[in-house]
Scaffold this active site. Structure first.
Site, PDB file in Angstrom:
ATOM      1  N   CYS A 169       2.201  -0.390  -2.145  1.00 57.12           N
ATOM      2  CA  CYS A 169       3.193   0.210  -1.242  1.00 57.12           C
ATOM      3  C   CYS A 169       2.892  -0.143   0.212  1.00 57.12           C
ATOM      4  CB  CYS A 169       3.313   1.702  -1.496  1.00 57.12           C
ATOM      5  SG  CYS A 169       4.929   2.318  -0.989  1.00 57.12           S
ATOM      6  N   HIS A 180       4.333   1.907  -6.923  1.00 60.64           N
ATOM      7  CA  HIS A 180       3.005   2.490  -7.146  1.00 60.64           C
ATOM      8  C   HIS A 180       2.590   2.255  -8.596  1.00 60.64           C
ATOM      9  CE1 HIS A 180       2.374   4.724  -3.370  1.00 60.64           C
ATOM     10  NE2 HIS A 180       3.691   4.726  -3.337  1.00 60.64           N
ATOM     11  N   GLU A 230      -0.141   2.637  -9.984  1.00 60.97           N
ATOM     12  CA  GLU A 230      -1.100   3.629 -10.491  1.00 60.97           C
ATOM     13  C   GLU A 230      -0.416   4.811 -11.179  1.00 60.97           C
ATOM     14  OE1 GLU A 230      -0.214   3.221  -7.396  1.00 60.97           O
ATOM     15  OE2 GLU A 230      -0.391   5.038  -6.174  1.00 60.97           O
TER      16      GLU A 230
HETATM   17  N1  GLN Z   1       4.994   4.268   4.797  1.00 64.39           N
HETATM   18  C1  GLN Z   1       5.558   3.262   3.954  1.00 64.39           C
HETATM   19  C2  GLN Z   1       7.015   3.533   3.629  1.00 64.39           C
HETATM   20  O1  GLN Z   1       7.486   4.619   3.812  1.00 64.39           O
HETATM   21  C3  GLN Z   1       4.755   3.145   2.671  1.00 64.39           C
HETATM   22  C4  GLN Z   1       4.885   4.341   1.792  1.00 64.39           C
HETATM   23  C5  GLN Z   1       3.807   4.416   0.749  1.00 64.39           C
HETATM   24  O2  GLN Z   1       2.803   3.749   0.833  1.00 64.39           O
HETATM   25  N2  GLN Z   1       3.988   5.263  -0.235  1.00 64.39           N
HETATM   26  O3  GLN Z   1       7.711   2.653   3.183  1.00 64.39           O
END
Ligand code: GLN
Length: 622
Positions: free
Chosen positions: A443, A579, A581
Site C-alpha cells: 500500500c 494489502h 497480508e
Molecule cells: N496513505 C496511503 C493512501 O491513503 C496508503 C494507505 C495505506 O497504506 N493503507 O492511499
C-alpha cells in the site's frame, strides 16, 4: 385480544405451549405476535427456524486480554473441522460505528474484510483459523446498534412507543444474531454461531449484550446456547501458588447477570491445579469435568488440538446436543492437514533470515499483526526461521540507510498514513532497489516505491504524493478520481475486495499460480497518477497488476529483463497497492510473501532446495 402496553394487564400464560416451552413459545401461546408493541418486543427475522441453530457465547471475567478471540476461533475451527457450519461474531462495546477511525497505537491493526468492513483485528484471527471470509454481519459495535435503532425511531418504526434499552436495544442484538445464524457462512445456515463479547462481565458498556444473550438463551430454549466463562487464575511470584479468588469473583459476576455458565475455561500461566479446579467448580455450579485449564501455549495454532485432547469440544457438543451432526471422516481429513502444519511450525529449522519491517508504528507490534502472521505462515512452509527486525522509519535517512539496513535479507515497507516517516521509507526502497535486496511494498510501500523510482531513476527530483505535498510539481501519486469527487462529502477510502488483472509472463502472475484475475483487499485513498503511468513503464518499472477496467495500478515489479538495457536483475522487487497480508491463511500462505521470503532465502543460501512455485527462475517469467 392484543395486549396494550398501558393497560396494566399481565400477559396471559396458559402453558398451552407445553411445560418445556421457551419464552417465545409462551408469548406466542399468549397471543403476542413478534411485531406487536408489547413489553416483550423481540423481533424474529422472517424465515427464522427456532431450534435449527445453536449459539456458543464466550464471556470474559477478571481482566481483558485473556484471548477470548483465540479461544472462540480455535473452538469454532474444531467444530468446523467436524463438518458443521460456523459463523463467528465479535460484539464490541464501543460507540464507534467501525474500527476505521481507531488509532493503531491504541487498538492494533485495522482489519479490512472483503465487503469493506473495517473491524477489529480479532476478525483476522477468525478468518485465518477458519479459512473463511467474513463480512459486516460478523462484527457488531454498540454504535451500530444504536444507530440502527435511532434511524428506525426517526422513521416512526416504533409506532409511538418509548424506545428502551430493554426490549428494543436487546431485541436488536438478538435480531442481528439470528440473522447471522440464518446467513451462516454465506453458503449454508450456521449450525453454531460463536459469539465473542468484548470486554469483561461487569463493564457498563457490554451489559446490554449480556442481557440480550440471556434473553436469547431463554427464548431459544434449553440446550441451544452454551455459555463459556473465560477466567484467569493468578499465580503471584511471591506466593508461588495459584490463587482462584479473583476467578471466583469474576464468575460470580456472570451468575449475577442471570447466566449460569456451562463451561469454565481458565487461562493461567501453567496448568491449573486440581484444588483450583475443585474450588471453581464448587463456587460456580459448573461440574468438575467442565472446568478446563487453558494455560499458555507456545503457538495459538496448537490450541485447537490441545482443546480437543482435553475434551472441550465433546463437552460443548454435549451441552448443545450436536454429537449426531459430526462427520468423522471430515474431521480426520481436516485434522491431518492442520497437524501437519503445526508440526512444521514447531519443528527446528536450520536456516535463518532477517526481515526488516519499516513502519512508523514499529514500537507497537499489534499494528502489524497480520503481516507478522503471514510471515509466520511462510516461515513454516519454507522451513526457515524468520526474525523480524522492527525499524522506525523516522530513524532512517539516505545517509544512514546503508549501515542501518546492511544485515537484512529482505525488507517490507508496510501501509501507513501521513507524512511522518515517509522520507525514511523512500530511503529504504532506494537501498533495496540499488543493492538488490528483496523488497515487498504494501500500500504506502507501493506508493513510496513509485516515488523513489520517479525521483532516482526518472530524474523527477521533487516527485511526491499529494498526501504529503499537495500541489507539488510532480505528483506521481494522487487522489483516486472517486475520492476527489466525494472528499467534500466527508470522504472515505477505497475499501475491501477488488479484482486485480495480473499480466501474464510477470513474476506476480507466476506467484499467483498463473491466474489472470485475483481478488485482493484494499484500503487507500491515493493511487498512481494516470498521467505518469506510461512514462514510468518506459523507464523500466512494470505494472504487473491493474484494475480490470480503470487505470488504477495495483501491482508493480522490477522485471528481470530491464527494458532500459541496463541489465540489472533484481531478485525480487514487488509492491502492491492492496494489502496482501489480509488474505494470508496458514494452510494457503500469501503468494507475494512467499515470493519475497523464498528470494531472500535463496540469496542467502544459494543451494537451498525451495519449491519452484515460489521462485523467479521458473520458465516464462520475464
Ligand atoms: N496513505 C496511503 C493512501 O491513503 C496508503 C494507505 C495505506 O497504506 N493503507 O492511499
Amino acid at each position: 385480544m392484543p395486549h396494550s402496553p398501558n393497560d396494566g394487564a399481565e400477559p396471559k400464560q396458559d402453558n398451552s405451549a407445553g411445560p418445556d416451552a421457551s419464552g417465545a413459545d409462551l408469548l406466542a401461546a399468549a397471543g403476542y405476535s413478534q411485531t406487536t408493541n408489547t413489553e416483550f418486543y423481540s423481533p424474529i427475522p422472517d424465515g427464522y427456524q427456532k431450534g435449527r441453530h445453536r449459539y456458543l457465547v464466550v464471556l470474559g471475567t477478571v481482566m481483558s486480554g485473556l484471548g477470548k478471540g483465540i479461544f472462540s476461533s480455535s473452538m469454532a475451527k474444531l467444530i468446523k473441522d467436524k463438518g458443521l457450519t460456523v459463523a463467528p461474531i465479535k460484539l464490541e462495546g464501543y460507540l464507534n460505528i467501525d474500527s476505521g477511525t481507531l488509532n493503531p497505537f491504541r487498538h492494533g491493526e485495522v482489519f479490512v474484510l472483503d465487503d469493506g468492513t473495517e473491524c477489529d483485528m480479532d476478525l483476522g484471527t477468525y478468518e485465518r483459523m477458519l479459512d473463511q471470509d467474513l463480512s459486516k454481519r460478523n462484527f457488531m459495535t454498540a454504535g451500530q446498534v444504536y444507530r440502527d435503532i435511532l434511524e428506525r425511531e426517526r422513521h416512526g418504526g416504533y409506532l409511538g412507543r418509548d424506545v428502551q434499552m430493554i426490549p428494543h436495544v436487546t431485541g436488536e442484538v438478538k435480531r442481528k444474531l439470528r440473522e447471522l445464524a440464518m446467513h451462516g457462512d454465506g453458503t449454508k445456515p450456521a449450525d453454531i454461531v460463536f459469539v465473542e463479547v468484548g470486554g469483561t462481565v461487569g463493564d457498563y458498556e457490554n451489559g446490554f449484550y449480556i442481557e440480550a444473550l440471556r434473553e436469547l438463551a431463554f427464548e431459544e430454549g434449553p440446550g441451544t446456547v452454551c455459555f463459556v466463562a473465560l477466567t484467569y487464575i493468578i499465580e503471584p511470584q511471591a506466593l508461588g501458588e495459584q490463587k482462584s479468588k479473583a476467578a471466583q469473583l469474576g464468575v460470580r459476576r456472570v451468575l449475577e447477570t442471570g447466566i449460569q455458565p456451562h463451561i469454565l475455561a481458565c487461562r493461567a500461566q501453567s496448568r491449573i491445579t486440581p484444588v483450583v479446579q475443585q474450588k471453581l467448580a464448587m463456587f460456580s455450579n459448573v461440574p468438575l469435568n467442565r472446568v478446563f485449564s487453558m494455560h499458555d501455549r507456545s503457538s495459538i495454532y496448537s490450541i485447537p488440538e490441545d482443546m480437543r485432547q482435553e475434551g472441550l469440544d465433546r463437552e460443548i457438543l454435549s451441552v448443545l446436543d450436536l454429537h449426531g451432526k459430526v462427520d468423522m471422516a471430515h474431521e480426520d481429513r481436516a485434522r491431518e492437514i492442520w497437524t501437519r502444519f503445526v508440526r512444521k511450525l514447531t519443528a527446528p529449522r536450520a536456516r535463518h533470515i532477517r526481515l526488516g519491517l519499516t513502519g512508523k508504528y514499529a514500537a507497537l507490534r499489534d499494528a502489524y499483526a497480520s503481516i507478522e502472521k503471514c510471515v509466520e505462515h511462510c516461515s513454516t512452509h519454507l522451513e526457515t526461521n524468520i526474525e523480524i527486525q522492527w525499524i522506525e522509519s523516522t530513524d532512517i535517512t539516505e545517509d544512514n540507510a546503508p549501515s542501518r539496513l546492511a544485515d537484512l535479507d529482505a525488507v517490507i515497507v508496510p501501509g501507513g498514513f501521513g507524512a511522518r516517516g515517509v522520507e525514511g521509507k523512500i530511503s529504504c526502497v532506494r537501498f533495496c532497489r540499488e543493492n538488490l535486496v528483496p523488497y515487498l511494498g504494501i500500500c504506502l510501500g507501493f506508493q513510496v516505491a513509485v516515488i523513489e523510482f520517479a525521483r532516482n531513476v526518472m530524474g523527477l527530483a521533487s516527485a511526491n504524493s499529494t498526501e504529503f505535498e499537495p500541489g507539488g510539481p510532480d505528483v506521481v501519486i494522487s487522489e483516486l478520481p472517486d475520492q476527489k469527487r466525494i472528499e467534500q462529502l466527508g470522504g472515505t477510502m477505497r475499501l475491501g475486495g477488488q479484482d486485480v488483472a495480473v499480466k501474464p509472463g510477470t513474476l506476480a502472475h507466476h506467484l499467483f499460480g498463473g491466474r489472470d484475475l485475483v481478488r485482493q483487499r484494499f484500503r487507500h485513498r491515493y493511487e498512481v497518477e494516470p498521467d505518469y503511468i506510461e512514462r514510468i513503464e518506459q523507464a523500466g518499472l512494470m505494472f504487473s497488476g491493474r484494475h480490470p477496467d480503470h487505470p488504477i495500478m495495483q501491482v508493480l515489479e522490477l522485471p528481470c529483463t530491464d527494458p532500459t538495457g541496463r541489465g540489472v536483475e533484481h531478485p525480487f522487487f514487488i509492491a502492491a497497492q492492496f494489502h496482501p497480508e489480509l488474505t494470508g491463511r496458514p494452510i494457503r500462505p500469501q503468494p507475494l510473501f512467499m515470493g519475497l521470503l523464498a528470494a531472500a532465502i535463496q540469496r542467502k543460501y544459494p543451494d537451498a532446495e525451495l519449491p519452484p512455485r515460489w521462485l523467479r527462475q521458473a520458465e516464462g517469467v520475464s
